[in-house]
Write a protein that holds these residues in place. Structure first.
Motif, PDB file in Angstrom:
ATOM      1  N   THR A 199       0.671  -0.965   0.084  1.00  0.00           N
ATOM      2  CA  THR A 199      -0.010   0.002  -0.038  1.00  0.00           C
ATOM      3  C   THR A 199       0.751   1.091  -0.034  1.00  0.00           C
ATOM      4  N   PHE A 200       0.553   2.292  -0.845  1.00  0.00           N
ATOM      5  CA  PHE A 200       1.458   3.419  -1.289  1.00  0.00           C
ATOM      6  C   PHE A 200       0.392   4.697  -0.773  1.00  0.00           C
ATOM      7  N   PHE A 235       4.176   8.263  -6.297  1.00  0.00           N
ATOM      8  CA  PHE A 235       3.500   7.567  -4.835  1.00  0.00           C
ATOM      9  C   PHE A 235       4.729   7.618  -4.042  1.00  0.00           C
ATOM     10  N   ALA A 236       4.281   8.233  -2.724  1.00  0.00           N
ATOM     11  CA  ALA A 236       5.824   8.441  -1.823  1.00  0.00           C
ATOM     12  C   ALA A 236       5.894   6.994  -1.045  1.00  0.00           C
ATOM     13  N   LEU A 237       7.089   6.622  -1.218  1.00  0.00           N
ATOM     14  CA  LEU A 237       7.297   5.109  -0.698  1.00  0.00           C
ATOM     15  C   LEU A 237       7.708   5.318   0.880  1.00  0.00           C
ATOM     16  N   PRO A 238       6.988   4.369   1.735  1.00  0.00           N
ATOM     17  CA  PRO A 238       6.946   4.558   2.984  1.00  0.00           C
ATOM     18  C   PRO A 238       8.476   4.096   3.567  1.00  0.00           C
ATOM     19  N   LYS A 239       8.821   4.912   4.762  1.00  0.00           N
ATOM     20  CA  LYS A 239      10.262   4.688   5.476  1.00  0.00           C
ATOM     21  C   LYS A 239      10.145   3.157   5.763  1.00  0.00           C
ATOM     22  N   SER A 275      12.249   8.691  -1.320  1.00  0.00           N
ATOM     23  CA  SER A 275      12.173   7.687  -2.272  1.00  0.00           C
ATOM     24  C   SER A 275      10.513   7.897  -2.881  1.00  0.00           C
ATOM     25  N   GLU A 276      10.375   7.849  -4.193  1.00  0.00           N
ATOM     26  CA  GLU A 276       9.189   7.889  -4.964  1.00  0.00           C
ATOM     27  C   GLU A 276       9.202   7.006  -6.142  1.00  0.00           C
ATOM     28  N   LEU A 277       8.009   6.664  -6.516  1.00  0.00           N
ATOM     29  CA  LEU A 277       7.896   5.648  -7.246  1.00  0.00           C
ATOM     30  C   LEU A 277       6.709   6.359  -8.395  1.00  0.00           C
ATOM     31  N   THR A 278       7.225   6.485  -9.726  1.00  0.00           N
ATOM     32  CA  THR A 278       6.068   7.183 -10.587  1.00  0.00           C
ATOM     33  C   THR A 278       5.814   6.103 -11.705  1.00  0.00           C
ATOM     34  N   ILE A 279       4.500   5.954 -11.877  1.00  0.00           N
ATOM     35  CA  ILE A 279       3.962   4.990 -12.939  1.00  0.00           C
ATOM     36  C   ILE A 279       2.993   5.709 -13.883  1.00  0.00           C
ATOM     37  N   VAL A 280       2.652   5.201 -14.664  1.00  0.00           N
ATOM     38  CA  VAL A 280       1.459   5.932 -15.860  1.00  0.00           C
ATOM     39  C   VAL A 280       0.250   4.931 -15.255  1.00  0.00           C
ATOM     40  N   LEU A 311      -7.265   9.439  -9.339  1.00  0.00           N
ATOM     41  CA  LEU A 311      -6.485   9.303  -7.884  1.00  0.00           C
ATOM     42  C   LEU A 311      -6.291  10.751  -7.349  1.00  0.00           C
ATOM     43  N   GLU A 312      -6.468  11.081  -5.953  1.00  0.00           N
ATOM     44  CA  GLU A 312      -6.222  12.336  -5.499  1.00  0.00           C
ATOM     45  C   GLU A 312      -4.918  12.352  -4.714  1.00  0.00           C
ATOM     46  N   VAL A 313      -4.246  13.306  -4.410  1.00  0.00           N
ATOM     47  CA  VAL A 313      -2.903  13.357  -3.587  1.00  0.00           C
ATOM     48  C   VAL A 313      -3.628  12.977  -2.180  1.00  0.00           C
ATOM     49  N   GLY A 314      -2.701  12.070  -1.383  1.00  0.00           N
ATOM     50  CA  GLY A 314      -3.233  11.554  -0.220  1.00  0.00           C
ATOM     51  C   GLY A 314      -3.831  10.340  -0.036  1.00  0.00           C
TER      52      GLY A 314
END
Length: 149
Positions: free
Chosen positions: A5-6, A18-22, A47-52, A57-60
């Motif tokens: 879950t991200f 997506f913000a990757l969890p610590k 760390s971030e992950l960007t996908i198409v 989707l909304e921020v948060g």
């Protein structure tokens, strides 16, 4: 299937970041094995992950992403075995075909390993296209107590 879950950090057209969890210590030893210490060394890097994705989707918002295990195994082979095998092949060719000195054999091994690294890196860029959205969690409001209840 690997599933995690991200949280959505940024949405731009069809690109979702997506913000990757610590990373945290597992419950087995609470970080005494060194995994938590190692994670703290690199904690300042976000760390971030960007996908198409075409999903709305909304921020948060929380999203479950999945990746098939077979892709992880294939990428492990590309990452570890291809550079090693190319270093070996380049060295054998340099020694037996071109009959060069030991210094040139070492240089050819380094060149083969670097070539394998570049091939693995090029192959890895396609891995982001294999990540799929499994579930989109609805944005929920926090539960608050209303006076008088």
């Amino acid at each position: 299937m690997i599933e995690k879950t991200f949280t959505v950090a940024k949405v731009e057209n069809t690109l979702v970041t997506f913000a990757l969890p610590k990373p945290q210590a597992c419950s087995g030893c609470d970080g005494k094995c060194g995994s938590l210490t190692f994670a703290k060394l690199f904690a300042n890097k976000r760390s971030e992950l960007t996908i198409v994705s075409d999903a709305e989707l909304e921020v948060g918002q929380k999203v479950d992403l999945t990746l098939d295990d077979s892709h992880v195994i294939k990428m492990s082979l590309w990452t570890y075995m291809v550079p090693l095998l190319l270093a070996l092949v380049f060295t054998v060719v340099a020694a037996n075909v071109f009959v060069v000195s030991e210094g040139w054999q070492i240089l050819s091994a380094m060149l083969g390993g670097y070539t394998g690294f570049l091939l693995a890196k090029a192959k890895q860029t396609g891995l982001k296209n294999r990540i799929k959205i499994k579930k989109i969690h609805p944005i929920s409001l926090p539960i608050t107590q209303i006076n008088g209840d």
